[in-house]
Design a protein around this motif. Sequence first.
Motif, PDB file in Angstrom:
ATOM      1  N   GLY A  43       0.959  -1.207  -0.057  1.00 23.49           N
ATOM      2  CA  GLY A  43       0.013  -0.007   0.002  1.00 23.49           C
ATOM      3  C   GLY A  43       0.624   1.287  -0.045  1.00 23.49           C
ATOM      4  N   VAL A  44       2.035   1.170   0.889  1.00 26.24           N
ATOM      5  CA  VAL A  44       2.902   2.414   0.797  1.00 26.24           C
ATOM      6  C   VAL A  44       3.565   2.513  -0.691  1.00 26.24           C
ATOM      7  CG1 VAL A  44       5.087   3.223   1.714  1.00 26.24           C
ATOM      8  CG2 VAL A  44       3.522   2.323   3.218  1.00 26.24           C
ATOM      9  N   GLU A  45       3.776   1.448  -1.221  1.00 30.31           N
ATOM     10  CA  GLU A  45       4.504   1.493  -2.650  1.00 30.31           C
ATOM     11  C   GLU A  45       3.437   2.324  -3.625  1.00 30.31           C
ATOM     12  OE1 GLU A  45       5.299  -1.731  -5.851  1.00 30.31           O
ATOM     13  OE2 GLU A  45       5.698  -2.526  -3.818  1.00 30.31           O
ATOM     14  N   ALA A  51       1.897   9.576  -5.892  1.00 32.90           N
ATOM     15  CA  ALA A  51       2.392  10.778  -5.642  1.00 32.90           C
ATOM     16  C   ALA A  51       3.459  11.045  -6.518  1.00 32.90           C
ATOM     17  CB  ALA A  51       3.080  10.861  -4.006  1.00 32.90           C
ATOM     18  N   THR A  52       4.243  10.056  -6.914  1.00 33.83           N
ATOM     19  CA  THR A  52       5.373  10.535  -8.048  1.00 33.83           C
ATOM     20  C   THR A  52       4.953  10.767  -9.233  1.00 33.83           C
ATOM     21  OG1 THR A  52       6.978   9.136  -6.841  1.00 33.83           O
ATOM     22  CG2 THR A  52       7.484   9.410  -8.948  1.00 33.83           C
ATOM     23  N   GLY A 127       4.262  -2.956   8.563  1.00 34.48           N
ATOM     24  CA  GLY A 127       4.370  -2.771   7.317  1.00 34.48           C
ATOM     25  C   GLY A 127       4.760  -1.319   6.888  1.00 34.48           C
ATOM     26  N   LEU A 128       4.189  -0.340   7.614  1.00 34.21           N
ATOM     27  CA  LEU A 128       4.224   0.891   7.420  1.00 34.21           C
ATOM     28  C   LEU A 128       5.528   1.671   8.019  1.00 34.21           C
ATOM     29  CD1 LEU A 128       0.660   2.136   8.455  1.00 34.21           C
ATOM     30  CD2 LEU A 128       1.506   1.628   6.052  1.00 34.21           C
ATOM     31  N   ASP A 129       6.330   0.859   8.210  1.00 34.77           N
ATOM     32  CA  ASP A 129       7.722   1.082   8.814  1.00 34.77           C
ATOM     33  C   ASP A 129       8.521   1.994   7.995  1.00 34.77           C
ATOM     34  OD1 ASP A 129       9.138   0.555  11.235  1.00 34.77           O
ATOM     35  OD2 ASP A 129      10.655  -0.291  10.200  1.00 34.77           O
ATOM     36  N   SER A 130       8.449   2.008   6.751  1.00 34.03           N
ATOM     37  CA  SER A 130       9.385   2.892   5.815  1.00 34.03           C
ATOM     38  C   SER A 130       8.796   4.304   6.295  1.00 34.03           C
ATOM     39  CB  SER A 130       9.313   2.578   4.590  1.00 34.03           C
ATOM     40  OG  SER A 130       8.222   2.486   3.998  1.00 34.03           O
ATOM     41  N   LEU A 131       7.505   4.439   6.754  1.00 36.59           N
ATOM     42  CA  LEU A 131       6.962   6.142   6.815  1.00 36.59           C
ATOM     43  C   LEU A 131       7.240   6.490   8.199  1.00 36.59           C
ATOM     44  CD1 LEU A 131       3.409   5.623   5.195  1.00 36.59           C
ATOM     45  CD2 LEU A 131       5.598   6.420   4.239  1.00 36.59           C
ATOM     46  N   ARG A 132       8.082   5.820   9.092  1.00 36.61           N
ATOM     47  CA  ARG A 132       8.135   6.129  10.381  1.00 36.61           C
ATOM     48  C   ARG A 132       9.220   7.101  10.632  1.00 36.61           C
ATOM     49  NH1 ARG A 132       7.018   1.940  14.878  1.00 36.61           N
ATOM     50  NH2 ARG A 132       6.288   1.399  13.390  1.00 36.61           N
ATOM     51  N   SER A 133      10.207   7.402   9.832  1.00 35.02           N
ATOM     52  CA  SER A 133      11.229   8.376   9.876  1.00 35.02           C
ATOM     53  C   SER A 133      11.363   9.024   8.712  1.00 35.02           C
ATOM     54  CB  SER A 133      12.614   7.970  10.322  1.00 35.02           C
ATOM     55  OG  SER A 133      13.166   7.297   9.472  1.00 35.02           O
ATOM     56  N   VAL A 140      12.601   5.946   0.292  1.00 30.53           N
ATOM     57  CA  VAL A 140      11.534   5.179  -0.454  1.00 30.53           C
ATOM     58  C   VAL A 140      11.127   6.151  -1.469  1.00 30.53           C
ATOM     59  CG1 VAL A 140       9.304   4.220  -0.252  1.00 30.53           C
ATOM     60  CG2 VAL A 140      10.891   3.950   1.558  1.00 30.53           C
ATOM     61  N   VAL A 141      11.046   7.358  -1.157  1.00 29.86           N
ATOM     62  CA  VAL A 141      10.522   8.571  -2.260  1.00 29.86           C
ATOM     63  C   VAL A 141      11.717   8.570  -3.185  1.00 29.86           C
ATOM     64  CG1 VAL A 141      10.164  10.895  -2.360  1.00 29.86           C
ATOM     65  CG2 VAL A 141       8.994   9.799  -0.726  1.00 29.86           C
ATOM     66  N   ALA A 142      12.852   8.469  -2.887  1.00 29.84           N
ATOM     67  CA  ALA A 142      13.950   8.631  -3.763  1.00 29.84           C
ATOM     68  C   ALA A 142      13.817   7.520  -4.732  1.00 29.84           C
ATOM     69  CB  ALA A 142      15.084   8.798  -3.245  1.00 29.84           C
ATOM     70  N   LEU A 143      13.546   6.388  -4.304  1.00 31.91           N
ATOM     71  CA  LEU A 143      13.599   5.149  -5.168  1.00 31.91           C
ATOM     72  C   LEU A 143      12.285   5.016  -6.008  1.00 31.91           C
ATOM     73  CD1 LEU A 143      14.580   2.267  -5.585  1.00 31.91           C
ATOM     74  CD2 LEU A 143      13.274   1.221  -3.810  1.00 31.91           C
ATOM     75  N   SER A 144      11.504   5.515  -5.517  1.00 31.04           N
ATOM     76  CA  SER A 144      10.001   5.730  -6.513  1.00 31.04           C
ATOM     77  C   SER A 144      10.399   6.690  -7.385  1.00 31.04           C
ATOM     78  CB  SER A 144       8.871   6.199  -5.551  1.00 31.04           C
ATOM     79  OG  SER A 144       7.589   6.345  -6.423  1.00 31.04           O
ATOM     80  N   LEU A 145      10.957   7.959  -7.056  1.00 26.21           N
ATOM     81  CA  LEU A 145      11.243   8.882  -8.299  1.00 26.21           C
ATOM     82  C   LEU A 145      12.093   8.338  -9.154  1.00 26.21           C
ATOM     83  CD1 LEU A 145      11.467  12.076  -6.008  1.00 26.21           C
ATOM     84  CD2 LEU A 145      10.021  11.938  -7.874  1.00 26.21           C
TER      85      LEU A 145
END
Length: 186
Positions: A43-45, A51-52, A127-133, A140-145
């Motif tokens: 879901g985060v992905e 967003a990207t 599963g939402l751990d990547s949004l914690r910090s 994760v945003v850089a990877l998506s971009l």
Amino acid sequence: FPLCMIGFASNNLLPGRLGDLFRAYSVGEKNSLSKGTTLAALGVERVLDVATLVTFMAISIRSFQLPELIVQSSMGTGLLALVILLTLGGAARYSSLTMSVIRRVSALLPQRFERLLTTQGENILLGLDSLRSAHALLKVVALSLATWGIEATSLYVFLLAFNQVLPPEIALLIIGFSGMLNVVPT
């Protein structure tokens, strides 16, 4: 990689992006993770992909005269993705508060559902751990971009190879719209 290919292949055969469920299940089985954890990460992905892609469309929309409906729906989708991302990020960042709310709500349910909701709440938060910090989110945003940027660059090079000299923003626009068709369940 093979697990991602299972999901991608299934998405081509099944409606509603059901292949993503196969991928989440397979990743969970292989890595001994709960399905809630892998679905939350998926879901985060998806939210970050939206967003990207909306960012790409926003960049390109400024360069072209597009119908107002397209502009408004793109911006509305971007706003929705931002709200979802902030909500999920808040739930992850304040996981103890989130779990407290989940426990209070689950206490109103029969005991077997109470345990299920509490356990799944914990798994989803994992599963939402990547949004914690902010640091993890930036990665994760850089990877998506980067992923979608490579797609847009490949399309632009492809267009040039066929002597289609167009502004680079057209590749962002095409990837933005076609990517949205792939990200959103249909």
